[in-house]
Structure formats: structure tokens, C-alpha cells
Design an enzyme around this catalytic site. Structure first.
Site, PDB file in Angstrom:
ATOM      1  N   ASP A 236       0.851  -1.222  -0.053  1.00 13.36           N
ATOM      2  CA  ASP A 236       0.059  -0.022   0.027  1.00 13.36           C
ATOM      3  C   ASP A 236       0.924   1.289   0.161  1.00 13.36           C
ATOM      4  O   ASP A 236       1.841   1.176  -0.646  1.00 13.36           O
ATOM      5  CB  ASP A 236      -0.905  -0.045   1.259  1.00 13.36           C
ATOM      6  CG  ASP A 236      -1.947   0.803   1.434  1.00 13.36           C
ATOM      7  OD1 ASP A 236      -2.782   0.952   0.432  1.00 13.36           O
ATOM      8  OD2 ASP A 236      -1.910   1.862   2.222  1.00 13.36           O
TER       9      ASP A 236
ATOM     10  N   TYR B  41     -13.186   7.306  -1.223  1.00 10.87           N
ATOM     11  CA  TYR B  41     -12.555   7.406   0.140  1.00 10.87           C
ATOM     12  C   TYR B  41     -11.420   8.395   0.271  1.00 10.87           C
ATOM     13  O   TYR B  41     -11.325   8.954   1.321  1.00 10.87           O
ATOM     14  CB  TYR B  41     -12.244   6.065   0.770  1.00 10.87           C
ATOM     15  CG  TYR B  41     -11.348   5.289   0.299  1.00 10.87           C
ATOM     16  CD1 TYR B  41      -9.886   5.518   0.889  1.00 10.87           C
ATOM     17  CD2 TYR B  41     -10.969   4.757  -0.927  1.00 10.87           C
ATOM     18  CE1 TYR B  41      -8.677   4.973   0.435  1.00 10.87           C
ATOM     19  CE2 TYR B  41      -9.831   4.025  -1.388  1.00 10.87           C
ATOM     20  CZ  TYR B  41      -8.673   4.272  -0.841  1.00 10.87           C
ATOM     21  OH  TYR B  41      -7.537   3.718  -1.204  1.00 10.87           O
TER      22      TYR B  41
ATOM     23  N   TYR C 107      -2.765  10.153   3.295  1.00 11.85           N
ATOM     24  CA  TYR C 107      -3.935  10.807   2.659  1.00 11.85           C
ATOM     25  C   TYR C 107      -3.678  12.387   2.226  1.00 11.85           C
ATOM     26  O   TYR C 107      -3.713  12.858   1.007  1.00 11.85           O
ATOM     27  CB  TYR C 107      -5.264  10.636   3.246  1.00 11.85           C
ATOM     28  CG  TYR C 107      -5.551   9.303   3.174  1.00 11.85           C
ATOM     29  CD1 TYR C 107      -6.038   8.309   2.249  1.00 11.85           C
ATOM     30  CD2 TYR C 107      -5.454   8.241   4.348  1.00 11.85           C
ATOM     31  CE1 TYR C 107      -5.990   7.102   2.052  1.00 11.85           C
ATOM     32  CE2 TYR C 107      -5.413   6.882   4.474  1.00 11.85           C
ATOM     33  CZ  TYR C 107      -5.793   6.470   3.287  1.00 11.85           C
ATOM     34  OH  TYR C 107      -6.051   5.094   3.412  1.00 11.85           O
TER      35      TYR C 107
ATOM     36  N   HIS D 113      -6.774  -6.925  -1.425  1.00 15.25           N
ATOM     37  CA  HIS D 113      -6.063  -5.705  -1.138  1.00 15.25           C
ATOM     38  C   HIS D 113      -5.002  -5.972   0.217  1.00 15.25           C
ATOM     39  O   HIS D 113      -3.944  -5.393  -0.010  1.00 15.25           O
ATOM     40  CB  HIS D 113      -6.875  -4.258  -0.507  1.00 15.25           C
ATOM     41  CG  HIS D 113      -5.961  -3.330  -0.436  1.00 15.25           C
ATOM     42  ND1 HIS D 113      -5.213  -2.603  -1.522  1.00 15.25           N
ATOM     43  CD2 HIS D 113      -5.686  -2.378   0.925  1.00 15.25           C
ATOM     44  CE1 HIS D 113      -4.674  -1.403  -0.911  1.00 15.25           C
ATOM     45  NE2 HIS D 113      -4.737  -1.503   0.312  1.00 15.25           N
TER      46      HIS D 113
END
Length: 318
Positions: A106, A147, A230, A293
């Protein structure tokens, strides 16, 4: 009978923060450093660490700053990727590791790729789980309820997560993110509303696992994890990006074919348009057909085998 190896825990003072590291094994053959994503922590690599240690490597899994049992920086709102690169360099120095393999998952793959670009002589190879190397900015617009868009908005995820206890937040994220579709909230709903309390966990992730994750998030909460990855997604200040963005160390990309990332326009750009192949000189791809994932927790034996074959093929002394 040999005694069973145990994962050991310690803290290292790096860049004025106490960073938690889990480690196991002796570096007879070399060192493999595991870099987690979100909402993960060192524990996400529990299966891989034991397997590579049994194969003769030293396995190290840090909690990134602000995650798990590592210290939270004083000013999380100023988070940038350069800090993670600096922490990784500090980790190698503190443990006297001249050269290592990096395994990223990730967002953890991003510092692994950048580190390989900046310090190729310190890296034997990179394994990335589910994350392509895309050195050109992706061209894609995602819906407002996507998201990432929601979590980039200051305060929004905090309010959304704050309605539940930490374990419920972790459970919900694992349920949503192990599906093959993007988590996208319709108007008037938040991301946490997409799974209700009765939805069962995936069978490879137990209630005990969820409790362990929750206990590790109790210390720092989600403040820093919402910044990295993020809100600081495009913040590369402080990284001296070389003019040539080609990665010259060997790279193995492990992809779960049911990972929602497959549906992302930038996945198409990186893979189908051949951008990653252009910028990575020595690249292998292994796909796990039913992998989601969290493929390293879902199919640990397959992922372990792929990682061990890769590190054995690229020795530390090469």
C-alpha cells in the site's frame, strides 16, 4: 529440537522520535525490512516475518512514525514523505545495516520505491504488494465520495471515525477494503456507513486480529495516519528527486487480482500503458487470482514463497 524463534520488540531513537520495531531472525543471508500501509502496523507482516526468518534472513518491521507503538510527531499536520525516507535511513544506520531488501505494501511501497531511487547502493531489491511505480502524475478524476477524497478533507474522517470505537473502525476498514470495489460513499453518507455492525470479518482476519490492531491504534489514534498517506499525498518537499526516475534495483510486484486498486485509472496507466515497465529496469510481476488488498494476510503462504524466492535470487552481496 531448536527453540522456536520469537518476534522481539524494541524502540530506536531516530530523528528525535522513539520508533517501534519488531524483528526476528539472524541475518545469515541478509535483512528484509517490511513497510506497512494503512490501516496497518508492524503486525500486518506477522506471517511474512516468521517465514523469512526461518529462511535465514533477519526480518524487521517498523511502525511508521505516528503509527502503532511509535511516537507521534509534535506537528502531524506538517507530515511529508521526506520524514519517512529519513526515518528509514536512520533505521539502517541505527541497526548497522549496509544493504537490505525492502518490502512495501500500500503506501509503504512509495517510500520503498523512492528509497531505491535515492540510495540504490543500500537496496538489494524491492517487493511491492499491490502498488505500482508511477513516477508521472496520474491522470484521473474520482467521484467526490471516493474514500481518498473524503479522507483528504480535514476533520471529515475524524468525525466519521469518532462515532465508533477504534476496533469498529479497524473492522469496518478491513471489511470494506478487502472487497474488489472502491469504497465510495453516496451523498449524505460517510465511508464508515458502508459496512454495518453485523457484517462479518473476512475469514482470514479474526476478531483477535482486529483487537490487536485496535490496541495498537489506541496510542496514537488516526491523526497522523490521515496525514500520511492521505493529506500529504503529493507533498514531496525535502526529497531530492533525481532527474532520472528510473529504478535500477530489481523489483517484484505482487498483485492480488481482486484488489480494488486494479479498478483505478492509474493502475491502468502504470501497467497497461507500460509506464512502470519503462521506469523499472528489472521487474517481475506475480499475480494471485483471488488476492484482495490485504493479500499478505489473506494468502500468507503464497506471498511468503514469492518474497523468499525473490530475495534468494538477488543476494545481498551481488
Amino acid at each position: 529440537m531448536g527453540t522456536k524463534m520469537e518476534i522481539e520488540h524494541s524502540h530506536l531513537l531516530i530523528n528525535n522520535l522513539n520508533l517501534h520495531i519488531a524483528q526476528i531472525g539472524k541475518d545469515k543471508l541478509g535483512t528484509v525490512i517490511f513497510l506497512h500501509g494503512f490501516p496497518e502496523i508492524w503486525y500486518s507482516w506477522r506471517h511474512q516475518m516468521v517465514a523469512v526468518a526461518e529462511a535465514g534472513y533477519r526480518a524487521i518491521s517498523p511502525d511508521w512514525r505516528g503509527y502503532g507503538l511509535s511516537d507521534q510527531p509534535q506537528d502531524p499536520e506538517n507530515a511529508c514523505w521526506a520524514h519517512l525516507i529519513s526515518d528509514l535511513l536512520g533505521l539502517l544506520g541505527a541497526l548497522s545495516i549496509s544493504k537490505a531488501f525492502l518490502v512495501g505494501k500500500d503506501f509503504g511501497s512509495f517510500p520503498a520505491y523512492v528509497f531505491a531511487l535515492l540510495y540504490p547502493d543500500r537496496i538489494c531489491g524491492v517487493v511491492s504488494i499491490g502498488m505500482q511505480y508511477l513516477p508521472v502524475p496520474p491522470t484521473s478524476d474520482m467521484p467526490e465520495g471516493y474514500y481518498v477524497n473524503r479522507w483528504q478533507e480535514p476533520g471529515r474522517a475524524e468525525a466519521d471515525f469518532g462515532r465508533f470505537d477504534v476496533k469498529q473502525v479497524v473492522r469496518t476498514i478491513y471489511i470494506l477494503f478487502s472487497k474488489s470495489e472502491f469504497p465510495i460513499a453516496p451523498e449524505g453518507k460517510e465511508i464508515m456507513d458502508l459496512a454495518d455492525l453485523s457484517t462479518p470479518l473476512p475469514e482470514w482476519f479474526t476478531e483477535e486480529d482486529a483487537s490487536i490492531y485496535a490496541s495498537l491504534y489506541e496510542k496514537n489514534g488516526f491523526t497522523y495516519p490521515l496525514q500520511i498517506p492521505y493529506r500529504a499525498m503529493n507533498n514531496i518537499k525535502g526529497i531530492n528527486v533525481p532527474p532520472d526516475l528510473t529504478i535500477h534495483v530489481p523489483v517484484l510486484l505482487i498483485q492480488g487480482e481482486k484488489d480494488y486498486v486494479y479498478k483505478h485509472p492509474w493502475w491502468y496507466q502504470a501497467m497497461k500503458e507500460g509506464i512502470m515497465q519503462k521506469y523499472v529496469r528489472d521487474m517481475e510481476i506475480s499475480s494471485i487470482p483471488e488476492g484482495c488488498h490485504f493479500v499478505q494476510e489473506q494468502f500468507p503462504d503464497q506471498v511468503n514463497q514469492l518474497i523468499i524466492s525473490f530475495v534468494k535470487a538477488h543476494s545481498v552481496n551481488a
